[in-house]
Design an enzyme around this catalytic site. Structure first.
Site, mmCIF file in Angstrom:
data_model
loop_
_atom_site.group_PDB
_atom_site.id
_atom_site.type_symbol
_atom_site.label_atom_id
_atom_site.label_comp_id
_atom_site.label_asym_id
_atom_site.label_seq_id
_atom_site.Cartn_x
_atom_site.Cartn_y
_atom_site.Cartn_z
ATOM 1 C CE LYS A 78 -2.135 -1.018 3.748
ATOM 2 N NZ LYS A 78 -1.978 -2.287 3.907
ATOM 3 N NE ARG A 115 -4.279 -1.258 10.301
ATOM 4 C CZ ARG A 115 -3.425 -0.663 9.589
ATOM 5 N NH1 ARG A 115 -3.431 0.942 9.040
ATOM 6 N NH2 ARG A 115 -2.189 -0.930 9.938
ATOM 7 N NE ARG A 141 7.747 -3.460 6.106
ATOM 8 C CZ ARG A 141 6.337 -3.116 5.819
ATOM 9 N NH1 ARG A 141 5.983 -2.813 4.773
ATOM 10 N NH2 ARG A 141 6.004 -3.537 7.179
ATOM 11 N NE ARG A 152 6.915 -1.512 9.505
ATOM 12 C CZ ARG A 152 5.805 -1.275 9.889
ATOM 13 N NH1 ARG A 152 5.579 -0.652 8.312
ATOM 14 N NH2 ARG A 152 4.251 -2.019 10.002
ATOM 15 N NE ARG A 159 1.667 -5.008 10.887
ATOM 16 C CZ ARG A 159 3.205 -5.417 10.451
ATOM 17 N NH1 ARG A 159 3.843 -6.213 10.706
ATOM 18 N NH2 ARG A 159 2.847 -4.869 9.241
HETATM 19 P P1 ADP Z 1 0.402 -2.590 7.606
HETATM 20 O O1 ADP Z 1 -0.454 -1.899 7.320
HETATM 21 O O2 ADP Z 1 1.735 -2.584 6.721
HETATM 22 O O3 ADP Z 1 0.930 -3.228 9.185
HETATM 23 P P2 ADP Z 1 0.283 0.025 8.972
HETATM 24 O O4 ADP Z 1 2.578 1.265 8.965
HETATM 25 O O5 ADP Z 1 -0.322 0.770 8.064
HETATM 26 O O6 ADP Z 1 1.255 -1.072 8.626
HETATM 27 O O7 ADP Z 1 0.548 -0.046 10.608
HETATM 28 C C1 ADP Z 1 1.527 -0.102 11.499
HETATM 29 C C2 ADP Z 1 0.487 0.013 12.237
HETATM 30 O O8 ADP Z 1 0.419 0.898 12.913
HETATM 31 C C3 ADP Z 1 -0.770 -0.955 12.668
HETATM 32 O O9 ADP Z 1 -0.284 -2.396 12.883
HETATM 33 C C4 ADP Z 1 -0.562 -0.328 13.771
HETATM 34 O O10 ADP Z 1 -0.297 -0.574 15.197
HETATM 35 C C5 ADP Z 1 -0.881 1.201 13.598
HETATM 36 N N1 ADP Z 1 -1.987 1.747 12.797
HETATM 37 C C6 ADP Z 1 -1.952 2.170 11.649
HETATM 38 N N2 ADP Z 1 -3.483 2.951 11.188
HETATM 39 C C7 ADP Z 1 -4.003 2.325 12.709
HETATM 40 C C8 ADP Z 1 -5.864 3.075 12.330
HETATM 41 N N3 ADP Z 1 -6.317 3.432 11.063
HETATM 42 N N4 ADP Z 1 -6.023 2.510 13.847
HETATM 43 C C9 ADP Z 1 -4.948 2.229 14.534
HETATM 44 N N5 ADP Z 1 -4.257 1.855 14.388
HETATM 45 C C10 ADP Z 1 -3.395 2.147 13.260
#
Ligand code: ADP
Length: 195
Positions: free
Chosen positions: A19, A94, A131, A137, A148
């Site tokens: 994404k 989300r 990654r 990360r 996740r």
């Molecule tokens: P990915 O989709 O690859 O897991 P992101 O960078 O989108 O990575 O998100 C990393 C983390 O940040 C998530 O696992 C969560 O802990 C937090 N996070 C990101 N966006 C949200 C959201 N909209 N609501 C709650 N937590 C979020």
């Protein structure tokens, strides 16, 4: 936020679908900022801000940050000048509660299109493990990656049906070279936005 010239976009898909990479391409094509909640949280963790300290352990564990906090961050970000002409959200909303919060922020101007970047679980887990070696990360360990994915399946995947019902979902195969996927998204989005 009521001008009709806005382009309001969202990219959704499982962790590891690519994404972030595609969000940058889409944002450039449509001249809007890419707004990633994950990036905002990571920048705050890195800068050891109050917000960063609040969310660090949650993110490391692969849990969702509480809606109240996340919604406030997005609300603030959408009010910044560069988002006046539209935006591309990545990683937000989300869950269903966040969709309702966003609906409220947009005051009736709903999203114009939602790109679903499809990728199967084995493929995305493999990508994230790779990654992990490169970026390091903290939430890219196998156990947290699987957690996740589960959260995505339980809380985020149901949004696909919701956006389909709203008639704004475009579904794109996330498998293939970055440019190929970007071209697929661009044609699908152009078609949706021309409706
Ligand atoms: P990915 O989709 O690859 O897991 P992101 O960078 O989108 O990575 O998100 C990393 C983390 O940040 C998530 O696992 C969560 O802990 C937090 N996070 C990101 N966006 C949200 C959201 N909209 N609501 C709650 N937590 C979020």
């Amino acid at each position: 936020m009521s001008e009709t010239t806005q382009t309001r976009l969202l990219i959704i898909g499982p962790p590891g679908a690519g994404k972030g990479t595609q969000a940058a391409r889409i944002a450039e094509r449509y001249g809007v900022p890419a707004i990633s909640t994950g990036d905002i949280f990571r920048a705050n963790i890195k800068g050891q801000t109050e917000l960063g300290l609040q969310v660090q352990a949650i993110i490391k564990a692969g849990e969702l940050v509480p809606d109240s906090l996340t919604n406030e961050i997005v609300r603030d970000r959408l009010h910044q000048d560069d988002a006046a002409g539209g935006f591309l959200l990545d990683g937000y909303p989300r869950n269903v509660e966040q969709v309702h919060a966003l609906d409220g922020m947009l005051e009736g101007d709903s999203l114009d299109a939602v790109v679903l970047l499809k990728a199967d679980t084995d493929e995305v887990v493999a990508r994230l493990m790779k990654r992990a070696e490169i970026e390091g990360r903290e939430d890219d360990t196998e156990e947290v990656i699987r957690h996740r994915q589960d959260i995505y399946a339980e809380q985020t995947a149901p949004l696909i049906e919701l956006f389909t019902e709203r008639g704004i979902l475009v579904s794109v195969d996330g498998l293939g070279a970055i440019d190929e996927v970007a071209d697929r998204i661009a044609s699908a989005l152009d078609a949706q936005l021309a409706k």
